[in-house]
Design an enzyme around this catalytic site. Structure first.
Site, short mmCIF file in Angstrom:
data_model
loop_
_atom_site.label_atom_id
_atom_site.label_comp_id
_atom_site.label_asym_id
_atom_site.label_seq_id
_atom_site.Cartn_x
_atom_site.Cartn_y
_atom_site.Cartn_z
N GLY A 51 -19.23 -8.19 -46.40
CA GLY A 51 -19.87 -7.17 -45.44
C GLY A 51 -21.18 -6.89 -46.04
N ARG A 54 -16.03 -10.23 -37.96
CA ARG A 54 -16.32 -9.04 -38.35
C ARG A 54 -17.55 -8.47 -37.40
NH1 ARG A 54 -16.29 -8.12 -44.82
NH2 ARG A 54 -16.25 -5.72 -43.92
N GLU A 95 -11.43 1.80 -48.28
CA GLU A 95 -10.88 0.59 -48.87
C GLU A 95 -10.03 0.56 -49.99
OE1 GLU A 95 -14.55 -0.71 -50.65
OE2 GLU A 95 -14.41 0.50 -52.26
N HIS A 150 -12.34 -5.31 -41.37
CA HIS A 150 -12.66 -5.64 -43.01
C HIS A 150 -12.40 -7.08 -42.93
CE1 HIS A 150 -12.73 -1.30 -44.87
NE2 HIS A 150 -13.74 -1.68 -43.98
O1 S3P Z 1 -21.28 -0.16 -48.34
C1 S3P Z 1 -20.39 -0.54 -48.96
O2 S3P Z 1 -20.60 -1.11 -50.17
C2 S3P Z 1 -18.99 -0.55 -48.50
C3 S3P Z 1 -18.80 0.26 -47.50
C4 S3P Z 1 -17.45 0.18 -46.67
O3 S3P Z 1 -17.52 -0.57 -45.60
P1 S3P Z 1 -17.08 0.06 -44.20
O4 S3P Z 1 -17.60 1.47 -43.84
O5 S3P Z 1 -17.23 -0.92 -43.14
O6 S3P Z 1 -15.28 0.40 -44.46
C5 S3P Z 1 -16.45 -0.18 -47.83
O7 S3P Z 1 -15.19 -0.43 -47.17
C6 S3P Z 1 -16.82 -1.47 -48.33
O8 S3P Z 1 -15.63 -2.10 -49.03
C7 S3P Z 1 -18.00 -1.28 -49.09
C1 PEP Z 2 -14.28 -3.80 -47.05
C2 PEP Z 2 -14.51 -4.40 -48.15
O1 PEP Z 2 -15.63 -5.21 -48.28
P1 PEP Z 2 -16.98 -5.74 -47.50
O2 PEP Z 2 -17.99 -5.26 -48.48
O3 PEP Z 2 -16.85 -7.26 -47.40
O4 PEP Z 2 -16.95 -4.94 -46.33
C3 PEP Z 2 -13.77 -4.16 -49.46
O5 PEP Z 2 -14.28 -4.86 -50.50
O6 PEP Z 2 -12.86 -3.56 -49.34
#
Ligand code: S3P
Ligand code: PEP
EC number: 2.5.1.19
Length: 476
Positions: free
Chosen positions: A114, A142, A352, A379
């Site tokens: 992500g 996603r 998460e 996710h």
């Molecule tokens: O900015 C980041 O590093 C993240 C934000 C979150 O995403 P979401 O807001 O989509 O949950 C988290 O769940 C992801 O693991 C990492």
């Molecule tokens: C949602 C997660 O990862 P991403 O950074 O790919 O969104 C995660 O690590 O739980």
């Protein structure tokens, strides 16, 4: 063209032939030990981006080496940054030539990360040229629309190749687009970040490289995982970028490049979760050294979440360096010494952390409800569907709502039955299965290697902690 749908991606069968099933180590008694964790994925990828945007070479310490961070480095390299490993384990980052046109077309592989698929398009917009983004099959499911909308608001042309608002897409930035053009008003972007906090973090991080800065506004319902936006703002401010929160869900980033800097990445407190949960699940005691005493990481919430399952938590601050300490979690036990895991009641907004909390909720005697987790459907996999499906393999019926999961507790459901648990290319589904496996002999983890997304050493660290005899045998 037929595209994979979420439902198809999550159906429990058939299993991929190539993925091996790892027998999850069973705890033969209370799990006890220290676990030193690698760097945080979220902090590493923020620091890699900001070092790539700096006005001179930077040095980073404690960076995580994992699939998500390798993908980030490869993407930033393609955009002109250079990474030089140092003999002391540090990483020197030579920044990219922000504002200069790309020498040719660039292709970015986002994998399933992500942070790569959301952060890098805004970074790519800082160099005129054409960049194509794609990723794993699961990445194409996603949500990306708010990123693409925001790029268009900034004058970047975006062409989607598949479903609207999804990977793959190609973006073309002209020299007069707002992220690169030196003249004109401060660019403004409105983003609906109700699906992911990463949409806001992405724009804020890249704004640190925009010649006129940026005004950013969130539209829509509540932002999930607001801790991650606070982390972004915290990292920017620590590196002297001028970010002002001008109102609820509104920020201004002042123009000016990130100064060359040296920075250290904290250990990954989200990935600390399964190890700390091992203490809770077995009535043992696990310590994580170098726990930051002040942090923006959401994983710091384990200190409040784990006591809801009956555990006790103590942070002993280091006398010589008060910025860190040793976090010890001790699981509760019955009079006969067997583990006592109480139902947690309601736990809201675990983001998460939810899959690990779900593993404890399955092992707990009483009920637990995880609420405010609807965005986890976007996710690595639809985590609500995946957790429900894997609980079913263990013989437990989870009450799956659109944004919540209800776990009955073993007093009501009876004990869990062993099963080979599917992981859906999701590292946190693999660690979920590992926690369950501590107490359910015969549990298998399909494709435990998926933990490489954020923690390639997970199987070794896990075995060393929970079944140290087995770890010794493996290395013999
Ligand atoms: O900015 C980041 O590093 C993240 C934000 C979150 O995403 P979401 O807001 O989509 O949950 C988290 O769940 C992801 O693991 C990492
Ligand atoms: C949602 C997660 O990862 P991403 O950074 O790919 O969104 C995660 O690590 O739980």
């Amino acid at each position: 063209m037929t595209r994979p749908t979420r439902a198809a991606a999550h159906s429990p069968a058939p299993r991929p032939d190539t993925a091996e099933t790892w027998p999850a180590p069973v705890a033969r008694g209370p799990v006890r030990g220290d676990v030193r964790l690698p760097g945080s994925k979220s902090l590493t990828n923020r620091h890699l981006v900001l070092a790539a945007l700096a006005d001179g070479p930077c040095v980073l310490h404690g960076v995580l080496e994992s699939r998500d961070t390798a993908l980030m480095r490869t993407a930033l390299t393609a955009l002109g940054a250079r990474f030089e490993p140092l003999s002391d384990g540090g990483l020197r980052v030579h920044p990219m030539p922000v504002g200069e046109p790309l020498a040719g077309d660039v292709a970015v592989d986002c994998g399933l990360a992500g942070t790569v698929m959301r952060f890098v398009p805004f970074v790519a917009a800082l160099r005129p040229g054409r960049v194509r983004f794609d990723g794993d099959a699961g990445a194409r499911l996603r949500p990306m629309a708010p990123v693409l909308d925001a790029l268009r608001q900034l004058g970047v042309a975006v062409v989607e190749e598949g479903e609207p608002g999804r990977l793959p897409f190609t973006m073309t930035t002209r020299a007069d687009a707002a992220p690169v053009a030196p003249d004109g008003d401060v660019p403004e972007v409105a983003v609906d970040a109700s699906g992911s906090s990463q949409f806001l973090s992405a724009a804020l991080l890249a704004a640190a490289g925009m010649p006129r800065g940026l005004r950013l506004r969130h539209t829509g319902e509540a932002v999930p995982s607001p801790e991650h936006v606070a982390m972004t703002v915290g990292v920017l401010r620590a590196l002297e970028v001028d970010v002002t929160e001008t109102g609820p869900g509104a920020w201004t980033v002042a123009p000016g490049r990130v100064p060359a800097h040296e920075a250290a990445v904290e250990p990954d407190l989200s990935n600390a979760g399964p190890f700390l949960a091992a203490a809770v699940a077995t009535g043992g005691s696990v310590t994580v050294p170098d726990w930051p005493t002040r942090t923006t990481q959401i994983g710091d919430r384990w200190r409040r979440i784990l006591p809801q399952f009956g555990a006790s938590v103590a942070l002993t601050v280091d006398r010589t360096d008060r910025s860190r300490g040793r976090l010890t979690v001790t699981g509760a036990v019955h009079d006969d010494g067997t583990p006592r895991i109480t139902g947690a009641g309601e736990i809201a907004d675990t983001a998460e952390l939810a899959p690990t909390a779900a593993a404890l909720a399955l092992l707990a005697s009483g009920p637990t409800r995880l609420t405010g987790i609807g965005h986890l459907r976007g996710h690595e996999t639809d985590r609500l569907a995946a957790l429900t499906a894997e609980a079913a393999r263990l013989g437990i019926t989870v009450d799956e709502g659109e944004t919540a999961l209800g776990f009955p507790g073993t007093d009501a459901s009876g004990p869990l039955s062993p099963a080979a648990l599917e992981t859906y290319h999701d590292h946190r589904m693999a660690t979920f299965a590992a926690v369950v496996g501590l107490r359910v002999p015969g549990t298998g983890i399909v494709d435990v290697a998926t933990t490489a997304k954020t923690m390639p050493d997970f199987p070794a660290l896990w075995t060393a902690l929970v079944a140290p005899g087995d770890a010794a045998e493996e290395t013999r």
